[in-house]
Scaffold this motif. Structure first.
Motif, PDB file in Angstrom:
ATOM      1  N   MET A  40       0.528  -1.027  -0.108  1.00  0.00           N
ATOM      2  CA  MET A  40      -0.176  -0.128  -0.454  1.00  0.00           C
ATOM      3  C   MET A  40       0.946   1.355   0.180  1.00  0.00           C
ATOM      4  N   LEU A  41       1.566   1.348   0.994  1.00  0.00           N
ATOM      5  CA  LEU A  41       3.188   2.516   0.676  1.00  0.00           C
ATOM      6  C   LEU A  41       3.809   2.951  -0.021  1.00  0.00           C
ATOM      7  N   THR A  42       4.308   1.834  -0.921  1.00  0.00           N
ATOM      8  CA  THR A  42       4.389   1.817  -2.026  1.00  0.00           C
ATOM      9  C   THR A  42       3.676   2.272  -2.822  1.00  0.00           C
ATOM     10  N   PHE A  43       1.807   1.822  -3.457  1.00  0.00           N
ATOM     11  CA  PHE A  43       1.554   2.337  -4.464  1.00  0.00           C
ATOM     12  C   PHE A  43       0.721   4.097  -4.140  1.00  0.00           C
ATOM     13  N   ILE A  44       0.885   4.372  -3.202  1.00  0.00           N
ATOM     14  CA  ILE A  44       0.403   5.528  -3.061  1.00  0.00           C
ATOM     15  C   ILE A  44       2.291   6.733  -2.889  1.00  0.00           C
ATOM     16  N   THR A  45       2.268   6.052  -2.450  1.00  0.00           N
ATOM     17  CA  THR A  45       3.963   6.654  -3.368  1.00  0.00           C
ATOM     18  C   THR A  45       3.839   7.161  -4.945  1.00  0.00           C
ATOM     19  N   PHE A  46       3.737   5.576  -5.581  1.00  0.00           N
ATOM     20  CA  PHE A  46       3.972   6.516  -7.098  1.00  0.00           C
ATOM     21  C   PHE A  46       2.557   7.142  -7.472  1.00  0.00           C
ATOM     22  N   LEU A  47       1.722   6.413  -6.465  1.00  0.00           N
ATOM     23  CA  LEU A  47       0.322   7.197  -7.342  1.00  0.00           C
ATOM     24  C   LEU A  47       0.114   8.465  -7.872  1.00  0.00           C
ATOM     25  N   SER A  48       0.335   9.597  -6.200  1.00  0.00           N
ATOM     26  CA  SER A  48       0.535  10.824  -6.887  1.00  0.00           C
ATOM     27  C   SER A  48       0.949  11.532  -7.337  1.00  0.00           C
ATOM     28  N   PRO A  49       2.892  11.298  -7.864  1.00  0.00           N
ATOM     29  CA  PRO A  49       3.493  11.799  -9.130  1.00  0.00           C
ATOM     30  C   PRO A  49       3.307  11.232 -10.142  1.00  0.00           C
ATOM     31  N   VAL A  81       3.626  10.508   2.790  1.00  0.00           N
ATOM     32  CA  VAL A  81       5.236  11.472   3.610  1.00  0.00           C
ATOM     33  C   VAL A  81       5.052  10.636   5.298  1.00  0.00           C
ATOM     34  N   VAL A  82       3.489  10.484   5.909  1.00  0.00           N
ATOM     35  CA  VAL A  82       3.434  10.380   7.458  1.00  0.00           C
ATOM     36  C   VAL A  82       3.312   8.729   7.089  1.00  0.00           C
ATOM     37  N   ILE A  83       2.886   8.205   7.053  1.00  0.00           N
ATOM     38  CA  ILE A  83       3.049   6.844   6.349  1.00  0.00           C
ATOM     39  C   ILE A  83       4.543   6.414   6.208  1.00  0.00           C
ATOM     40  N   GLY A  84       5.475   6.498   5.171  1.00  0.00           N
ATOM     41  CA  GLY A  84       6.700   6.478   5.024  1.00  0.00           C
ATOM     42  C   GLY A  84       8.121   6.532   6.208  1.00  0.00           C
ATOM     43  N   LEU A  85       7.673   7.661   6.764  1.00  0.00           N
ATOM     44  CA  LEU A  85       8.504   8.112   8.176  1.00  0.00           C
ATOM     45  C   LEU A  85       8.085   7.402   9.027  1.00  0.00           C
ATOM     46  N   TRP A  86       6.407   6.978   9.291  1.00  0.00           N
ATOM     47  CA  TRP A  86       6.475   5.314  10.639  1.00  0.00           C
ATOM     48  C   TRP A  86       6.855   4.438  10.064  1.00  0.00           C
ATOM     49  N   GLN A  88       9.347   3.548   8.781  1.00  0.00           N
ATOM     50  CA  GLN A  88      10.944   3.219   8.630  1.00  0.00           C
ATOM     51  C   GLN A  88      11.664   3.766  10.090  1.00  0.00           C
ATOM     52  N   VAL A  89      10.383   4.703  11.171  1.00  0.00           N
ATOM     53  CA  VAL A  89      11.362   4.739  12.564  1.00  0.00           C
ATOM     54  C   VAL A  89       9.890   3.201  13.268  1.00  0.00           C
ATOM     55  N   ALA A  90       9.463   2.459  12.240  1.00  0.00           N
ATOM     56  CA  ALA A  90       8.354   1.629  12.847  1.00  0.00           C
ATOM     57  C   ALA A  90       9.602   0.137  12.453  1.00  0.00           C
ATOM     58  N   LYS A  91      10.158  -0.221  11.457  1.00  0.00           N
ATOM     59  CA  LYS A  91      11.518  -0.663  10.614  1.00  0.00           C
ATOM     60  C   LYS A  91      10.432  -1.806  10.490  1.00  0.00           C
ATOM     61  N   TRP A  92       9.750  -1.274   9.463  1.00  0.00           N
ATOM     62  CA  TRP A  92       8.700  -2.157   8.968  1.00  0.00           C
ATOM     63  C   TRP A  92       9.755  -3.371   7.851  1.00  0.00           C
ATOM     64  N   ASP A  93      11.035  -2.564   7.115  1.00  0.00           N
ATOM     65  CA  ASP A  93      11.450  -3.864   6.231  1.00  0.00           C
ATOM     66  C   ASP A  93      12.080  -4.881   7.356  1.00  0.00           C
ATOM     67  N   ASP A  94      12.976  -4.705   8.585  1.00  0.00           N
ATOM     68  CA  ASP A  94      13.193  -5.539   9.129  1.00  0.00           C
ATOM     69  C   ASP A  94      12.361  -6.736   9.642  1.00  0.00           C
ATOM     70  N   LYS A  95      11.141  -5.926  10.253  1.00  0.00           N
ATOM     71  CA  LYS A  95      10.614  -7.014  11.102  1.00  0.00           C
ATOM     72  C   LYS A  95       9.910  -8.126  10.085  1.00  0.00           C
TER      73      LYS A  95
END
Length: 191
Positions: A40-49, A81-86, A88-95
């Motif tokens: 979902m984050l990846t989709f939103i990241t590319f959608l608006s631009p 931006v807020v979800i992307g920041l979260w 990173q902070v929550a370490k989604w990739d690591d988890k």
């Protein structure tokens, strides 16, 4: 006496196989949910631009449509931006990586314990050594997995899924569950 010892070893192997399988299920479910959030984050990241760029290319930079598209997608960009920041902070990739690795390791341990429990062995010392080796791996894996606490709902779902897979009766309702549908049982049905 040897028969009792062998029976206890096999019971231990089956129980550990059961527990490992439940943890593997919980970790795979966590990974699946996190994967959906990451997509979902990846989709939103590319959608608006992409949409703003398409509007600019299609209608030109001086058209009012571009202004409206920018105004419409600014809130989406802020959310992204807020979800992307979260993330990173929550370490989604690591988890996500850990959940996948743990699920695989626990599934392998479950299969290894199951194999031990099924081996027709007359040598209880050999069986005991195999189970001791697996117990060491199980303990190490458990210590790593303790970093990621399970809530009650996750534990119950893991147990129910494993009861289905192993065709075992629940200690509470004395039934073998056949689906992941919630039931009245406080132990296996409270999912």
């Amino acid at each position: 006496m040897e028969d009792i010892r062998e029976e206890k070893l096999r019971e231990e192997a089956w129980e550990n196989s059961f527990q490992c399988y439940a943890v593997a299920y919980i970790m795979s479910e966590r990974a699946r949910k996190l994967e959906q959030l990451r997509r979902m984050l990846t989709f939103i990241t590319f959608l608006s631009p992409i949409i703003v760029g398409a509007v600019a290319l299609g209608y030109g930079q001086h058209d009012k449509s571009l202004e409206y598209a920018l105004k419409a997608f600014i809130p989406l960009a802020i959310v992204q931006v807020v979800i992307g920041l979260w993330a990173q902070v929550a370490k989604w990739d690591d988890k996500y990586g850990y959940y996948i690795e743990s699920s695989i390791a626990n599934t392998t341990l479950s299969d290894d314990f199951k194999s031990c429990a099924k081996i027709p062995v007359n040598d209880n010392n050999k069986l005991e050594k195999q189970i001791d080796i697996l117990n060491t791996k199980y303990s190490e894996r458990g210590n790593q997995d303790k970093k990621y606490h399970f809530n009650t709902k996750e534990r119950n779902r893991g147990m129910r899924y494993t009861l289905i897979k192993f065709q075992r009766k629940c200690a509470g309702c004395k039934e073998i569950p056949t689906s992941m549908i919630k039931t009245e049982c406080k132990i296996c049905g409270n999912i």
